[in-house]
Design an enzyme around this catalytic site. Structure first.
Site, mmCIF file in Angstrom:
data_model
loop_
_atom_site.group_PDB
_atom_site.id
_atom_site.type_symbol
_atom_site.label_atom_id
_atom_site.label_comp_id
_atom_site.label_asym_id
_atom_site.label_seq_id
_atom_site.Cartn_x
_atom_site.Cartn_y
_atom_site.Cartn_z
ATOM 1 C CG ASP A 86 -0.216 -0.002 2.531
ATOM 2 O OD1 ASP A 86 0.829 -0.675 2.624
ATOM 3 O OD2 ASP A 86 -0.673 0.663 3.485
ATOM 4 C CE1 TYR A 87 4.542 1.413 3.887
ATOM 5 C CE2 TYR A 87 6.642 0.795 2.963
ATOM 6 C CZ TYR A 87 5.809 0.920 4.055
ATOM 7 O OH TYR A 87 6.260 0.556 5.297
ATOM 8 C CG ASN A 88 4.127 6.710 -1.490
ATOM 9 O OD1 ASN A 88 3.727 7.750 -0.991
ATOM 10 N ND2 ASN A 88 5.263 6.127 -1.111
#
Length: 327
Positions: A86-88
């Protein structure tokens, strides 16, 4: 009889210094001037500092700048790369996937994290991560952000661990771990309920010593079970640095002094990358007195978790990844 503040800090420093001695057996031969350690029972040799995946996907960095930073890190001896599904909104994994082409993938230990609390979500996240990272296999896949009791229960009852083991048998992942920064008690439940976790990721910083401490409660257990320990939040989520309470070098050195396998750093500029790599290459363990001085200076900021906001927020049970639905 209650302890004075000074006595309490002295005991904390002595405890941290004693625990640091257990890290000696985990050391490996340096490479390119970079200290290396063993990632617990995985047997993998990892650089003492790892590249945090969130920072390389931020808007303030162009893709070209992020790729340059990743290539420089590898060239300077950093071989542990962190990321998460889910990073960025996936951009961090996509940028890292591009950076690891042309032979760079073979030079790193690639880890990403997921929010699978049931097989269907875990499957989707794994497929997405493999595609974005442009790889056939992950060196380490971690269950991310264990924040609530139901998540522990679901991981152990939904069949998602069977899915992870099957993915491991199929060669899509090589090792399995978990992360969290909210409650040490949930980490201990994840460990003691019986799955053979190979790694654990947790906050390790000077404030953590005094408030809902992972270093005090979880780290000794992880070391006893030969789990690879991945340190994060070494600057209290950045607050310790931005408020000029400690320097990045002090935060990194403290975390590296404890029996951690690798210390993650979210480096959002080329200059910070170079500074943190230099700190790692020049690392010497803190003495008990240095730890004491650091704890004494920072204890006022540890009260009630003021500077560790990730321990004081209220988890959102309606988070799209965390809905406890049936499979």
């Amino acid at each position: 009889m209650s302890l004075s503040r000074r006595e309490f800090i002295r005991l904390s420093a002595a405890s941290a210094a004693a625990l640091s001695l257990t890290g000696i057996p985990f050391n490996a031969e340096p490479r390119n001037g970079m200290p290396y350690r063993i990632l617990g029972k995985t047997g993998i040799e990892v650089s003492i500092i790892g590249l945090g995946g969130h920072a390389i996907g931020i808007d303030e960095l162009t893709e070209q700048e992020a790729i340059k930073m990743m290539h420089t890190a590898i060239d300077e001896g950093v071989n542990f790369f962190d990321n998460a599904w889910d990073y960025n909104d996936g951009r961090s994994e996509e940028r890292m996937g591009k950076a690891l082409q042309n032979g760079y993938r073979d030079k790193v230990v690639l880890m990403t994290k997921h929010h699978g609390r049931k097989p269907s979500i875990a499957r989707k996240h794994l497929e997405d991560s493999l595609r974005r990272l442009k790889t056939d296999a992950l060196d380490l896949w971690q269950f991310h952000e264990i924040d609530e009791q139901w998540e522990v229960d679901s991981i152990y009852s939904s069949g998602v661990l069977d899915f992870a083991l099957k993915a491991k048998e199929e060669g899509k992942i090589k090792h399995i771990g978990f992360t969290g920064h909210y409650r040490p008690s949930l980490h201990l439940q994840m460990i003691y309920r019986g799955f053979d976790w190979e790694t654990v990721q947790m906050p390790v910083n000077v404030l953590d010593q005094h408030f809902l401490s992972f270093s005090r409660n979880v780290l000794p257990v992880a070391v006893e079970k030969n789990m690879g320990v991945i340190a994060m939040k070494t600057l209290g989520g950045g607050m310790l640095y931005h408020e000029n309470i400690i320097t990045p070098e002090e935060g990194l050195r403290f975390a590296m002094t404890l029996p951690t396998s690798v210390v993650l750093s979210g480096m959002d500029s080329y200059s910070i990358l170079k500074e943190n790599i230099k700190t790692a290459q020049n690392f010497t363990p803190m003495t008990e007195d240095e730890i004491y001085q650091l704890l004494e200076r920072t204890i006022p900021y540890a009260l009630n978790g003021k500077y560790e906001e990730y321990k004081t927020y209220t988890p959102d049970p309606d988070h799209e990844f965390n809905e406890p639905e049936d499979e």
